[in-house]
Every structure is written in structure tokens, then in C-alpha cells.
Write a protein that holds these residues in place. Structure first.
Motif, PDB file in Angstrom:
ATOM      1  N   GLN A 198       0.848  -1.187   0.000  1.00  6.57           N
ATOM      2  CA  GLN A 198       0.000   0.000   0.000  1.00  6.57           C
ATOM      3  C   GLN A 198       0.884   1.238   0.000  1.00  6.57           C
ATOM      4  O   GLN A 198       1.747   1.402   0.869  1.00  6.57           O
ATOM      5  CB  GLN A 198      -0.925   0.015   1.219  1.00  6.57           C
ATOM      6  CG  GLN A 198      -1.932   1.149   1.186  1.00  6.57           C
ATOM      7  CD  GLN A 198      -2.884   1.138   2.362  1.00  6.57           C
ATOM      8  OE1 GLN A 198      -2.570   0.600   3.419  1.00  6.57           O
ATOM      9  NE2 GLN A 198      -4.056   1.712   2.191  1.00  6.57           N
ATOM     10  N   GLY A 200      -2.321   7.049  -0.029  1.00  8.12           N
ATOM     11  CA  GLY A 200      -3.470   7.426  -0.842  1.00  8.12           C
ATOM     12  C   GLY A 200      -3.880   6.395  -1.878  1.00  8.12           C
ATOM     13  O   GLY A 200      -4.736   6.665  -2.710  1.00  8.12           O
ATOM     14  N   GLN A 201      -3.268   5.215  -1.814  1.00  4.68           N
ATOM     15  CA  GLN A 201      -3.566   4.181  -2.803  1.00  4.68           C
ATOM     16  C   GLN A 201      -4.282   3.011  -2.161  1.00  4.68           C
ATOM     17  O   GLN A 201      -4.274   2.834  -0.956  1.00  4.68           O
ATOM     18  CB  GLN A 201      -2.255   3.682  -3.429  1.00  4.68           C
ATOM     19  CG  GLN A 201      -1.432   4.754  -4.082  1.00  4.68           C
ATOM     20  CD  GLN A 201      -2.081   5.309  -5.314  1.00  4.68           C
ATOM     21  OE1 GLN A 201      -2.596   4.564  -6.144  1.00  4.68           O
ATOM     22  NE2 GLN A 201      -2.099   6.617  -5.445  1.00  4.68           N
ATOM     23  N   GLY A 202      -4.863   2.186  -3.016  1.00  2.29           N
ATOM     24  CA  GLY A 202      -5.458   0.940  -2.551  1.00  2.29           C
ATOM     25  C   GLY A 202      -4.387  -0.109  -2.327  1.00  2.29           C
ATOM     26  O   GLY A 202      -3.189   0.177  -2.345  1.00  2.29           O
ATOM     27  N   LEU A 203      -4.836  -1.327  -2.129  1.00  8.07           N
ATOM     28  CA  LEU A 203      -3.913  -2.435  -1.897  1.00  8.07           C
ATOM     29  C   LEU A 203      -3.599  -3.128  -3.222  1.00  8.07           C
ATOM     30  O   LEU A 203      -4.503  -3.455  -3.990  1.00  8.07           O
ATOM     31  CB  LEU A 203      -4.545  -3.451  -0.942  1.00  8.07           C
ATOM     32  CG  LEU A 203      -4.444  -3.163   0.547  1.00  8.07           C
ATOM     33  CD1 LEU A 203      -5.228  -1.919   0.921  1.00  8.07           C
ATOM     34  CD2 LEU A 203      -4.932  -4.350   1.343  1.00  8.07           C
ATOM     35  N   PHE A 214     -12.449   0.214   2.282  1.00 12.71           N
ATOM     36  CA  PHE A 214     -12.139  -0.485   1.037  1.00 12.71           C
ATOM     37  C   PHE A 214     -13.214  -1.500   0.704  1.00 12.71           C
ATOM     38  O   PHE A 214     -13.753  -2.178   1.586  1.00 12.71           O
ATOM     39  CB  PHE A 214     -10.809  -1.243   1.150  1.00 12.71           C
ATOM     40  CG  PHE A 214      -9.597  -0.369   1.181  1.00 12.71           C
ATOM     41  CD1 PHE A 214      -8.930  -0.141   2.375  1.00 12.71           C
ATOM     42  CD2 PHE A 214      -9.119   0.228   0.022  1.00 12.71           C
ATOM     43  CE1 PHE A 214      -7.797   0.663   2.417  1.00 12.71           C
ATOM     44  CE2 PHE A 214      -7.994   1.030   0.051  1.00 12.71           C
ATOM     45  CZ  PHE A 214      -7.334   1.255   1.254  1.00 12.71           C
ATOM     46  N   GLY A 267     -10.607  -1.870  -4.459  1.00 14.57           N
ATOM     47  CA  GLY A 267     -10.738  -0.507  -4.927  1.00 14.57           C
ATOM     48  C   GLY A 267      -9.709   0.379  -4.242  1.00 14.57           C
ATOM     49  O   GLY A 267      -8.948  -0.067  -3.373  1.00 14.57           O
ATOM     50  N   ARG A 268      -9.682   1.650  -4.635  1.00 12.09           N
ATOM     51  CA  ARG A 268      -8.695   2.584  -4.068  1.00 12.09           C
ATOM     52  C   ARG A 268      -9.139   3.168  -2.736  1.00 12.09           C
ATOM     53  O   ARG A 268      -8.390   3.877  -2.080  1.00 12.09           O
ATOM     54  CB  ARG A 268      -8.404   3.700  -5.068  1.00 12.09           C
ATOM     55  CG  ARG A 268      -7.682   3.192  -6.303  1.00 12.09           C
ATOM     56  CD  ARG A 268      -7.702   4.214  -7.413  1.00 12.09           C
ATOM     57  NE  ARG A 268      -6.818   5.336  -7.129  1.00 12.09           N
ATOM     58  CZ  ARG A 268      -5.599   5.468  -7.636  1.00 12.09           C
ATOM     59  NH1 ARG A 268      -5.114   4.551  -8.432  1.00 12.09           N
ATOM     60  NH2 ARG A 268      -4.864   6.530  -7.359  1.00 12.09           N
TER      61      ARG A 268
END
Lengths: 115, 111
Positions: free
Chosen positions: A37, A40-43, B86, B102-103
Motif C-alpha cells: 500500500q 493514498g492508494q489501494g492495496l 475499502f 478498490g482505491r
């Protein structure tokens, strides 16, 4: 207590060094996963394993390696080939992996900083 | 893979307000999970909800699989609800066990 442990919580590394992140679970889960991660980002999935001695690459496997010699352990090595390794790394596990009803459970994460 | 889009990306609320978070996905799924990531980074499962509606206290979720979206409702929000939410899905028919995330929606609740 049953759960997933990751160590260390914080890790600092010099450029050019390999480093191994630990992930252990005592939930008797077959499947284990590593995610990355960024702020500010997803996984994003790095590697996953649905059974001992077997694992598959995820979306961003380049520069990483894993092993799955024991059911309860899934260590991740960040190699010097990984161009931008500073990130938060999360390990997860689930009972079966393949079943649609499978639920993933997460460890507390390791924050890796490359100096 | 499968595309997972969450909206809004950021949400700021005052304590006591209600909110709705949305998750759209691009293909048929047989597994959908909502997670909450607290400010210390720990992800907690909120719901496993591939279809239908579930409630847990002030939180509830609805998935309309035929229209490929899910909604997470938070009522009477509290400061402890802050963090990132999420949505993650598993594609129907896939033999691989992986989830697609998702982000996230960054929620900030002010006192």
C-alpha cells in the motif's frame, strides 16, 4: 490468541540491501497473501499462496520473492531489484483461498523505509 | 482482472451525520467484502456481502450483484469511524482465490 502477526512494525533499509518481512498466522488458514500500500492508494497484490510449497505472482511481483515452507509462515523478501520499495506492507490469510465464501484477515502491517 | 471503483474518494463529516459509500465493479462476482482501515493501518473486516443486505450496529451494506454495485451506509457517524473504507471483490468463475481492491474512500469525522 488467534491472529496474524507481522514483524517488524517499522523497518529501515539502505539502498541495495535485501530485507525480509515476517508474516505468521495461527488461524490454521491454507491461503496467505502479501499486499503493498502506497500513500493514498489501494492495496496491490504482490504474491499469494493457496497451499504449502506453492505460490503465485500477483500484480506487482517484480523485485519481490516469497517462500511457503510451513502453513503458518509466508515471509516476503524485498530485493535490491525493487526500484521503489518504501511502502506499507500488509499480510493477510484466509481459510481456503479458492472458495467464494472466503474472507481475508489482515495483520497489522510493516512500514518499510529505504534510506 | 476486474475493475473496482469506489466513490467518493474523500468524505468529511461532522459527528452524527450519515453517509453512503459506493463500490462499482466491472464483472460478475461471487465474493464482496468491505474493510475499514484505521489510522494506524490495521484493516478490519466489516461485511462479507456478495448480495443482499446486512446490518451491524450503525453500519449496513447492500449489494445489488445484477447491477454490479455495493453500498456501505454509516449512520450517526463517530470520530472512531474515521479511516479508509475499502471494497474488495472476487470474480465469479475464477479458479484463483485473489481479491481485487478498490482505491478506497477516506472518511474523516470531526467532533
Amino acid at each position: 490468541d488467534g491472529g496474524i502477526t507481522q514483524s517488524p512494525k517499522y523497518l529501515f533499509r539502505k539502498e541495495g540491501q535485501n530485507v525480509t518481512l515476517s508474516c505468521e498466522q495461527n488461524l490454521n488458514h491454507d491461503a496467505m497473501y502479501w499486499y503493498r500500500q502506497d500513500p493514498g492508494q489501494g492495496l496491490r497484490l504482490i504474491y499469494y499462496s493457496q497451499i504449502v510449497n506453492d505460490f503465485q505472482k500477483g500484480d506487482i511481483a517484480e523485485g519481490y520473492s516469497v517462500s511457503r515452507e510451513k502453513k503458518e509462515s509466508f515471509p516476503l523478501t524485498v530485493t535490491s531489484a525493487q526500484k521503489n520499495p518504501t511502502a506499507f506492507y500488509l499480510c493477510a490469510s484466509s481459510i481456503w483461498g479458492r472458495e467464494s465464501t472466503d474472507t481475508q484477515y489482515f495483520g497489522p502491517g510493516t512500514r518499510l523505509t529505504v534510506l | 482482472g476486474i475493475q473496482v471503483e469506489q466513490s467518493p474518494p474523500d468524505l468529511i463529516l461532522q459527528e452524527g451525520a450519515n453517509s453512503t459509500l459506493r463500490c462499482n465493479f466491472s464483472d460478475s462476482v461471487n465474493n464482496l467484502q468491505w474493510f475499514h482501515q484505521n489510522p494506524w493501518g490495521q484493516l478490519i473486516n466489516l461485511f462479507y456481502i456478495p448480495s443482499g443486505t446486512k446490518q451491524n450496529g450503525r453500519l449496513s451494506a447492500t449489494t445489488v450483484a445484477t447491477e454490479r454495485y455495493s453500498l456501505l451506509y454509516i449512520s450517526s457517524s463517530q470520530t472512531t469511524d474515521s479511516g479508509v473504507y475499502f471494497c474488495a471483490v472476487k470474480r465469479r468463475g475464477s479458479t484463483l482465490g485473489r481479491l481485487y481492491f478498490g482505491r478506497g474512500t477516506q472518511l474523516t469525522v470531526w467532533p
